[in-house]
Design a protein around this motif. Structure first.
Motif, PDB file in Angstrom:
ATOM      1  N   VAL A 176     -30.241  -3.532  -9.223  1.00  9.49           N
ATOM      2  CA  VAL A 176     -28.829  -3.097  -9.224  1.00  9.49           C
ATOM      3  C   VAL A 176     -28.161  -3.432  -7.892  1.00  9.49           C
ATOM      4  O   VAL A 176     -27.041  -3.952  -7.847  1.00  9.49           O
ATOM      5  N   LEU A 177     -28.846  -3.146  -6.790  1.00 17.37           N
ATOM      6  CA  LEU A 177     -28.286  -3.443  -5.470  1.00 17.37           C
ATOM      7  C   LEU A 177     -28.134  -4.947  -5.251  1.00 17.37           C
ATOM      8  O   LEU A 177     -27.159  -5.394  -4.624  1.00 17.37           O
ATOM      9  N   SER A 178     -29.052  -5.744  -5.776  1.00 22.37           N
ATOM     10  CA  SER A 178     -28.938  -7.196  -5.667  1.00 22.37           C
ATOM     11  C   SER A 178     -27.727  -7.699  -6.449  1.00 22.37           C
ATOM     12  O   SER A 178     -27.038  -8.630  -6.012  1.00 22.37           O
ATOM     13  N   CYS A 179     -27.465  -7.092  -7.588  1.00 20.89           N
ATOM     14  CA  CYS A 179     -26.274  -7.460  -8.365  1.00 20.89           C
ATOM     15  C   CYS A 179     -24.999  -7.138  -7.582  1.00 20.89           C
ATOM     16  O   CYS A 179     -24.048  -7.934  -7.569  1.00 20.89           O
ATOM     17  N   VAL A 180     -24.978  -5.971  -6.924  1.00 24.91           N
ATOM     18  CA  VAL A 180     -23.814  -5.602  -6.119  1.00 24.91           C
ATOM     19  C   VAL A 180     -23.635  -6.574  -4.956  1.00 24.91           C
ATOM     20  O   VAL A 180     -22.516  -7.026  -4.666  1.00 24.91           O
ATOM     21  N   SER A 181     -24.739  -6.920  -4.292  1.00 24.08           N
ATOM     22  CA  SER A 181     -24.670  -7.852  -3.174  1.00 24.08           C
ATOM     23  C   SER A 181     -24.163  -9.220  -3.625  1.00 24.08           C
ATOM     24  O   SER A 181     -23.315  -9.840  -2.961  1.00 24.08           O
ATOM     25  N   ARG A 182     -24.660  -9.696  -4.759  1.00 23.44           N
ATOM     26  CA  ARG A 182     -24.223 -11.008  -5.277  1.00 23.44           C
ATOM     27  C   ARG A 182     -22.755 -10.970  -5.673  1.00 23.44           C
ATOM     28  O   ARG A 182     -22.014 -11.918  -5.433  1.00 23.44           O
TER      29      ARG A 182
END
Length: 567
Positions: A176-182
């Motif tokens: 989820v955090l990687s999706c937000v970062s991307r």
């Protein structure tokens, strides 16, 4: 900010007639117009502001863009570093399986497909350019920092010490955090490359937009080349230190987390310095009144169907716009697996290539990608210095469509529009033709026996494939620069962010389709089918862009009229 009067809108059309009254209506080939124009006061205010900023820039010297480049470098560097590091961390936490990496990649693609248009629309409706940049930088860094902290929990203990349920729960938070970062990284591209750069171009110098774009893309590509090496170096360095040797990957996570914690302050200070130097960046954005009205209605609406209808109307406006075909073209290019990414590298290793050969080939390809940032400005300059006469005048007033009716006066926007479009046509066909020997080589290698020991197998097939793939990258990134400039100059400023968000959705959809095709045809002997599908997609991209040029200019090739034909 999207505004123009009739006199200014025709200044860039060298040797063409003034638009007739038909240009304000909808013709057979043109696009529907936005119903409301900016007021004359808004047009005069922005023109005076731009003229004054240019005069002050000339009197005080060239605008200092080091802060812009530094901010963009740090943003891109952190994004590329975490993106590659997450793959390394995933392999360390989940050895002997590609499932977690596939789940993360698919989740990020779906997130970008659904939410990128919303991020683009938010960037359009944000009145302050500096505030919108701050939000994207801080969101990206905080998400990456939180993800790194989660990785420390997952990697602190040996792989089998956590219950499998807890292990996947922590990984779900990381996804989820990687999706937000991307997503935040995509928002940073919208704000920086689609808003800041074209706004700064008029006060930098003559024909400056493609130079600025080339410099920004050169930074992107250098980060793409160097970030994986930096991430790979971190475990080596920590492994050589006695205190950190047993947990080198864990301490690599800590190092990347510290970068995410410290770099945003330098990014923000650097960007703020550029913002204070330029009045155009400080000026509030001027949106078309229709767009602003829709925004106000949407924020107060409680009906989900009204919200969905509004978003669908924005999507249809994009599909009817002049940048639709170039967007389809670049999306089809990213569907290709004929690049030195994991599917092709897996095929090469299984075909008998040694790892050093693959590494050298990938490095050479990356250097050719960087060279595209010099090829594109050179191409624009060369074509501009060699004007041609046409068999017939391109009926641009009827073909351009509604978007250019709302652009800034092109005499103030150094965009070299015709030259940029022609360079894009050469680039897309360069890529298409370069991949023909690459497909030939893949088909031959797939039918050949694997050599023992590994090395450089069957030169008759290996060399055409390696050179074809490497040189095709010049065409891809030259076209990417061309497309970036089209997105900066053709849509009205009030719609640039929304259109860029939809573009990111299209590209992410192509990447998702590539993941699906690779999963379906995962065996190395099926890679020749993927190669043919990839070349067909690139051919379709070339056809889409050729259609776009034909609609824009009324022709594809520039033919000089001989003296005997002039009489």
């Amino acid at each position: 900010m999207a505004m123009v009067n009739e006199d200014a809108s025709g200044m860039h059309r060298r040797g063409e007639e003034e638009p007739t009254s038909m240009d304000s209506e909808t013709t057979e080939d043109s696009q529907p117009l936005i119903s409301s124009f900016p007021t004359p006061q808004e047009t005069a205010r922005l023109n005076n502001l731009q003229r004054g900023a240019r005069v002050r820039n000339l009197s005080q010297g060239t605008l200092d863009l080091k802060g812009l480049y530094l901010s963009h470098f740090l943003s891109t560097w952190n994004s590329r570093t975490y993106e590659f590091a997450a793959v390394v961390f995933t392999v360390e936490a989940f050895p002997n399986t590609l499932l977690p990496a596939s789940i993360s990649g698919i989740a990020q693609c779906i997130t970008l497909i659904i939410l990128s248009p919303l991020v683009g629309a938010w960037a359009d409706h944000s009145a302050s350019r500096l505030n919108s940049l701050k939000v994207t930088i801080l969101s990206q860094r905080l998400a990456a920092l939180a993800a790194c902290l989660s990785w420390t929990l997952l990697l602190w203990s040996p792989s089998n010490s956590y219950p499998i349920g807890l292990k996947w729960a922590i990984f779900s938070v990381i996804v989820v955090l990687s999706c937000v970062s991307r997503l935040a990284a995509g928002g940073n591209v919208v704000v920086m490359e689609r808003d800041w750069v074209p706004t700064l171009a008029p006060v930098v110098g003559e024909s400056s937009l493609h130079i600025l774009n080339a410099t920004m893309r050169r930074i992107d590509l250098m980060c793409k080349v160097l970030a994986p090496g930096f991430v790979t170096l971190l475990p080596t360095v920590f492994g050589a230190i006695n205190a950190t040797a047993e947990r080198s990957i864990f301490w690599s996570v800590i190092a990347i987390a510290l970068m995410s914690l410290l770099s945003p302050w330098v990014e923000l200070v650097s960007a703020q310095k550029v913002w204070h130097q330029n009045e155009l960046l400080q000026a509030p954005k001027i949106m078309e009144r229709e767009v602003a009205q829709n925004t106000q209605e949407n924020t107060s609406a409680t009906n989900l169907m009204q919200h969905l209808r509004h978003k669908f109307s924005g999507f249809m406006r994009f599909c009817q716009s002049v940048v639709f075909l170039p967007t389809i073209s670049i999306s089809l290019m990213y569907l290709s697996v004929l690049t030195f990414s994991s599917p092709m590298i897996t095929f090469l290793l299984n075909a008998g290539f040694s790892l050093p050969v693959v590494t050298v080939a990938r490095l050479s390809s990356s250097l050719l990608e960087v060279s595209a940032t010099a090829v594109m400005p050179w191409g624009v300059k060369t074509i501009r210095n060699r004007p041609v006469k046409y068999w017939r005048r391109a009926n641009e007033e009827e073909e351009v469509g509604f978007l250019e009716e709302y652009s800034l006066p092109s005499a103030n926007l150094n965009i070299d529009k015709a030259e940029v479009e022609r360079v894009g046509l050469w680039a897309v066909w360069w890529m298409t033709l370069s991949l023909i020997p690459a497909v030939y080589g893949v088909v031959g290698l797939a039918a050949s026996e694997k050599p023992n020991p590994p090395g450089l197998p069957n030169l008759l097939f290996s060399l055409p494939m390696l050179f074809g793939v490497a040189f095709s990258r010049i065409g891809l990134w030259t076209y990417d620069l061309t497309y970036s400039q089209l997105q900066q100059t053709l849509p009205p400023p009030a719609l640039r962010g929304e259109f860029t968000g939809i573009e990111q959705s299209f590209v992410s959809a192509a990447e998702l389709l590539q993941w699906i095709l690779t999963a379906i045809m995962s065996r190395p002997e099926k890679f020749n089918v993927l190669a043919f599908i990839s070349w067909t997609a690139v051919l379709g991209a070339a056809a889409c862009y050729a259609w776009f040029i034909r609609k824009r200019r009324g022709h594809l090739l520039h033919v000089k009229i001989s003296n005997c034909c002039k009489n």
